[in-house]
Design an enzyme around this catalytic site. Structure first.
Site, PDB file in Angstrom:
ATOM      1  N   GLU A 192      39.205  -2.203   7.389  1.00  0.00           N
ATOM      2  CA  GLU A 192      38.398  -2.879   6.360  1.00  0.00           C
ATOM      3  C   GLU A 192      38.770  -4.349   6.182  1.00  0.00           C
ATOM      4  OE1 GLU A 192      38.554  -1.490   2.258  1.00  0.00           O
ATOM      5  OE2 GLU A 192      40.568  -0.772   2.577  1.00  0.00           O
TER       6      GLU A 192
ATOM      7  N   LYS B  22      42.713   0.928   5.934  1.00  0.00           N
ATOM      8  CA  LYS B  22      43.168  -0.401   5.490  1.00  0.00           C
ATOM      9  C   LYS B  22      42.985  -1.414   6.610  1.00  0.00           C
ATOM     10  CE  LYS B  22      43.305  -0.152   2.122  1.00  0.00           C
ATOM     11  NZ  LYS B  22      43.219   0.865   1.134  1.00  0.00           N
TER      12      LYS B  22
ATOM     13  N   HIS C 269      43.643  17.165  21.998  1.00  0.00           N
ATOM     14  CA  HIS C 269      42.340  17.844  22.016  1.00  0.00           C
ATOM     15  C   HIS C 269      41.194  16.862  22.214  1.00  0.00           C
ATOM     16  CE1 HIS C 269      44.269  21.599  21.018  1.00  0.00           C
ATOM     17  NE2 HIS C 269      44.961  20.952  20.099  1.00  0.00           N
TER      18      HIS C 269
ATOM     19  N   GLU D 109      44.630   6.675   5.798  1.00  0.00           N
ATOM     20  CA  GLU D 109      44.602   5.524   4.898  1.00  0.00           C
ATOM     21  C   GLU D 109      45.008   4.241   5.637  1.00  0.00           C
ATOM     22  OE1 GLU D 109      43.509   4.515   2.260  1.00  0.00           O
ATOM     23  OE2 GLU D 109      44.811   2.959   1.460  1.00  0.00           O
TER      24      GLU D 109
ATOM     25  N   ARG E 103      33.578  -7.997  -7.099  1.00  0.00           N
ATOM     26  CA  ARG E 103      32.494  -7.009  -7.115  1.00  0.00           C
ATOM     27  C   ARG E 103      31.409  -7.300  -6.090  1.00  0.00           C
ATOM     28  NH1 ARG E 103      30.835  -4.070 -11.602  1.00  0.00           N
ATOM     29  NH2 ARG E 103      32.636  -3.384 -12.749  1.00  0.00           N
TER      30      ARG E 103
ATOM     31  N   LYS F 260      34.211  -4.156  -4.466  1.00  0.00           N
ATOM     32  CA  LYS F 260      34.987  -3.169  -5.208  1.00  0.00           C
ATOM     33  C   LYS F 260      34.070  -2.514  -6.221  1.00  0.00           C
ATOM     34  CE  LYS F 260      39.759  -2.906  -6.489  1.00  0.00           C
ATOM     35  NZ  LYS F 260      40.272  -2.372  -5.235  1.00  0.00           N
TER      36      LYS F 260
ATOM     37  N   CYS G 169      27.663  -5.724  -7.798  1.00  0.00           N
ATOM     38  CA  CYS G 169      27.408  -6.985  -8.485  1.00  0.00           C
ATOM     39  C   CYS G 169      28.141  -7.137  -9.828  1.00  0.00           C
ATOM     40  CB  CYS G 169      25.922  -7.102  -8.762  1.00  0.00           C
ATOM     41  SG  CYS G 169      24.922  -6.765  -7.322  1.00  0.00           S
TER      42      CYS G 169
ATOM     43  N   TRP H  34      26.248  -8.275  -4.627  1.00  0.00           N
ATOM     44  CA  TRP H  34      26.513  -7.461  -3.436  1.00  0.00           C
ATOM     45  C   TRP H  34      25.159  -6.868  -3.081  1.00  0.00           C
ATOM     46  CZ3 TRP H  34      26.159  -2.305  -1.884  1.00  0.00           C
ATOM     47  CH2 TRP H  34      26.865  -1.977  -0.709  1.00  0.00           C
TER      48      TRP H  34
ATOM     49  N   ASN I  25      23.041  -5.204 -12.168  1.00  0.00           N
ATOM     50  CA  ASN I  25      23.977  -4.501 -11.290  1.00  0.00           C
ATOM     51  C   ASN I  25      23.491  -3.076 -11.176  1.00  0.00           C
ATOM     52  OD1 ASN I  25      26.174  -3.309 -10.018  1.00  0.00           O
ATOM     53  ND2 ASN I  25      27.373  -3.170 -11.905  1.00  0.00           N
ATOM     54  N   GLY I  26      23.284  -2.584  -9.933  1.00  0.00           N
ATOM     55  CA  GLY I  26      22.814  -1.213  -9.761  1.00  0.00           C
ATOM     56  C   GLY I  26      21.542  -1.180  -8.941  1.00  0.00           C
TER      57      GLY I  26
HETATM   58  C1  F6R Z   1      39.483   1.037   0.297  1.00  0.00           C
HETATM   59  C2  F6R Z   1      38.883   1.145  -1.018  1.00  0.00           C
HETATM   60  C3  F6R Z   1      37.750   2.073  -1.182  1.00  0.00           C
HETATM   61  C4  F6R Z   1      37.856   2.782  -2.548  1.00  0.00           C
HETATM   62  C5  F6R Z   1      36.606   3.646  -2.773  1.00  0.00           C
HETATM   63  C6  F6R Z   1      36.680   4.426  -4.062  1.00  0.00           C
HETATM   64  O1  F6R Z   1      40.558   0.145   0.307  1.00  0.00           O
HETATM   65  O2  F6R Z   1      39.274   0.483  -1.934  1.00  0.00           O
HETATM   66  O3  F6R Z   1      37.680   2.986  -0.145  1.00  0.00           O
HETATM   67  O4  F6R Z   1      38.997   3.558  -2.564  1.00  0.00           O
HETATM   68  O5  F6R Z   1      35.469   2.828  -2.796  1.00  0.00           O
HETATM   69  O6  F6R Z   1      36.773   3.573  -5.153  1.00  0.00           O
HETATM   70  P1  F6R Z   1      37.281   4.092  -6.557  1.00  0.00           P
HETATM   71  O7  F6R Z   1      38.703   4.481  -6.390  1.00  0.00           O
HETATM   72  O8  F6R Z   1      37.096   2.945  -7.485  1.00  0.00           O
HETATM   73  O9  F6R Z   1      36.430   5.275  -6.920  1.00  0.00           O
END
Ligand code: F6R
Length: 606
Positions: free
Chosen positions: A485, A482, A501, A478, A27, A601, A2, A74, A98-99
């Site tokens: 997500e 990507k 395997h 990775e 966020r 994020k 949030c 969020w 937030n939290g």
């Molecule tokens: C994926 C992504 C997440 C972050 C993860 C860690 O695209 O962005 O997997 O990498 O939540 O976030 P940070 O780097 O902020 O600790």
């Protein structure tokens, strides 16, 4: 998680709050709301879904007032709904949060016993109700909020606004970041400096346990013990253009395109042109280290897995890599001479921060690789290494990943030099190759159209496999992350050698398999695994360089051509096609690229 904002201004607060929430929408975007005080009266508006729904509501039901708080959510406790949206109000107080309030169940039981009524499924409502109870008992708003704060457990950033108080916001921080902004006769509160960037560049970051009594005259800050404290006010440099799409359709597209510039910035700091040695912002002597433990989440974790290859191969340093949420509860032993390294774009990820705190007092030194130098992870490390990526707004991490890799590679080279495994000539060779990276990345970006066309085909798939060997294996992980997500296509990654395997059972004529295979020392092995896929009619999307495609690209579904680069640098280069493939696939599918469903994020909850 949030986003929070607060304004004690000289102009109408609602539009300022909504604009600031736009900058915080990365966020969380399940619902949003604001509250203002006008002529002494506290009122609020809330709407489910994206912020635009709140803006629309405010057109029909405007909120006047020059003091206000706002929130973009969020969801943690309770589904996204108007009643669960913040601000939460109880009588004369409104609260944004937030939290997570971890002891909310006990507090709720206590409040129910006192006859108080709950209207939401959230943990936050407890905070509003407790404060209201203390107000009713005759406490001042400041004392009511502080008494409430004293009883809260968990991680939170909170802002309180009161009926009848047009010059007061109370802000508190424990575990989740919160910044106070200083204007001219105006004051602001925000989850981060980005939210406040166009309003002020003078920022005070609250520290753990701090509470601030904010009025237009300034902020009086007390620590968790109630003592008045001085926290430095910094002039920060976030120009509004950095949080703008700059003509791109999405932040993610802009951030992918920016990589040559931001990596050049990181290189300028860690490998200054006049030197062929790695320059760090503080002292680390790897000759005194026996072991490196690296911990992170998500994309940052894959950066660590990549770096393990570099530290072990180039510096001959044993490395353990772990996911923060596993590491923190496994409570692993931390032997003597261990250096602990935490990687995080936001610097606020709750699990990574908890893992770091676990290592404090145990590891010889705590290092972090972060994008936000004022973040909790940076501040609690012995040495924080900034990655210079600039604000990353797209929820899917792109430029932060390649900047993390660049800094981690520089660190591995420093380790190799310290430990006597790299001659000055070899170090100079690496330095030259790294300095060439921005040009090489620009050349990779020129493959945008070819990748877009491949993505059109990938967008029709239900599942996609990613394969890579050696340094390409973490990149395959990775790439799959990507893709899933942002396009919601199920994607998995395997080390190419693992295919037979088990996962090879998945291969049929409908299965796109992305093979990341530069013409490097493992190319022949990787191509053998690719042949196993082709033999089973799998659709191979080969990402390689010209030599690799000439040699083995005949029967593939499609081939993406990358420039040639020194082998160790290939994960940084091959991140570009992996990111572009995910991006264009998501665009082809019409998903919300910058704000994919269910994600946010800066994950400040466990
Ligand atoms: C994926 C992504 C997440 C972050 C993860 C860690 O695209 O962005 O997997 O990498 O939540 O976030 P940070 O780097 O902020 O600790």
């Amino acid at each position: 998680m949030c986003g929070i904002v607060g304004v004690l201004g000289n102009h109408e607060a609602a539009p300022i709050l909504v604009e600031a929430l736009k900058r915080l929408e990365y966020r969380g975007y399940d619902s949003a709301g604001i509250a203002t005080v006008n002529n002494g009266t506290l009122r609020r508006r809330r709407a489910v879904g994206k912020l635009v729904n709140l803006s629309d509501l405010l057109v029909h039901e405007p909120l006047a007032g020059k003091s206000g708080i706002g929130h973009t959510r969020w969801a943690t406790h309770g589904a996204p709904s108007v009643s669960n949206a913040h601000p939460h109000r109880a009588g004369a107080v409104a609260v944004v949060h937030n939290g997570i309030i971890e002891n909310y169940k006990e507090l709720r039981a206590e409040l129910l016993n006192c006859g108080m009524e709950f209207r939401t499924e959230t943990d936050t409502e407890t905070v509003a109700l407790m404060t209201e109870r203390y107000l009713k008992e005759g406490l001042t708003p400041v004392d009511a909020a502080f008494t409430t704060l004293n009883q809260l457990e968990g991680a939170f950033a909170l802002a309180f606004l009161f009926d009848g108080e047009e010059d007061l916001i109370i802000a508190a921080r424990k575990g989740s970041p919160l910044a106070i902004g200083h204007g001219d006769g105006e004051m602001f509160v925000g989850s981060d400096a980005i939210a406040l960037a166009p309003l002020t560049d003078r920022i005070t970051y609250l520290e753990e346990g701090d509470r601030a009594v904010v009025t237009r005259a300034g902020a009086e800050i007390r620590n968790a013990q109630g003592d008045l404290v001085n926290r430095e006010t910094k002039t920060i440099q976030i120009d509004a253009a950095q949080v703008d799409k700059a003509g791109h359709k999405h932040f993610m597209a802009k951030e992918i395109a920016e990589q040559p510039q931001v990596i050049a910035e990181a290189i300028r700091h860690y490998l200054p042109v006049e030197e062929d040695t790695v320059r760090l912002p503080g002292e680390v002597d790897f000759s005194q280290v026996d072991r490196l433990t690296m911990v992170a989440c998500g994309t940052a974790y894959y950066a660590c897995v990549t770096a393990k290859y570099w530290f072990e191969q180039i510096a001959r340093l044993p490395v353990e890599v772990d996911i923060a949420s596993e590491f923190r509860y496994r409570e692993p032993p931390v032997p003597a001479k261990t250096l602990a390294l935490f990687v995080s774009q936001s610097g606020e990820t709750a699990d990574t921060l908890a893992a770091l705190r676990y290592c404090q007092e145990k590891a010889d030194k705590i290092l972090s690789v972060v994008n936000v130098p004022e973040s909790s992870i940076a501040r609690e490390s012995d040495l924080a290494l900034p990655i210079f990526a600039g604000p990353e707004i797209g929820v899917a991490s792109t430029k932060a990943f390649t900047c993390q890799l660049t800094v981690l590679l520089a660190l591995a080279l420093k380790a190799a030099c310290d430990r006597g495994h790299l001659s000055p000539e070899d170090m100079a060779g690496y330095a030259t190759a790294i300095r060439g990276l921005p040009n090489v990345l620009s050349a990779a970006l020129e493959q945008n159209e070819a990748i877009r066309q491949a993505a059109q085909k990938v967008s029709e798939a239900r599942d996609v496999l990613f394969l890579g060997r050696g340094l390409m294996y973490p990149l395959a992980l990775e790439g799959a992350l990507k893709l899933k997500e942002i396009s919601y296509i199920h994607a998995e990654a395997y080390a190419s050698g693992e295919l037979k395997h088990g996962p090879i059972a998945l291969i049929d004529k409908n299965m796109p398999v992305v093979v990341l295979t530069p013409r490097d020392s493992l190319f022949d092995k990787s191509v053998s695994n690719m042949q196993e896929v082709l033999a089973r009619k799998g659709k191979v999307l080969m990402i390689s360089d010209q030599d690799g495609i000439d040699e083995a690209g005949d029967d593939v579904w499609c081939a993406i051509r990358m420039p040639k680069v020194k082998e160790a640098l290939s994960p940084i280069l091959y991140a570009i096609p992996a990111q572009l493939l995910a991006y264009h696939t998501a665009v082809a599918k019409g998903t919300d690229v910058d704000q994919p469903r269910n994600l946010a994020k800066s994950v400040t909850v466990e």
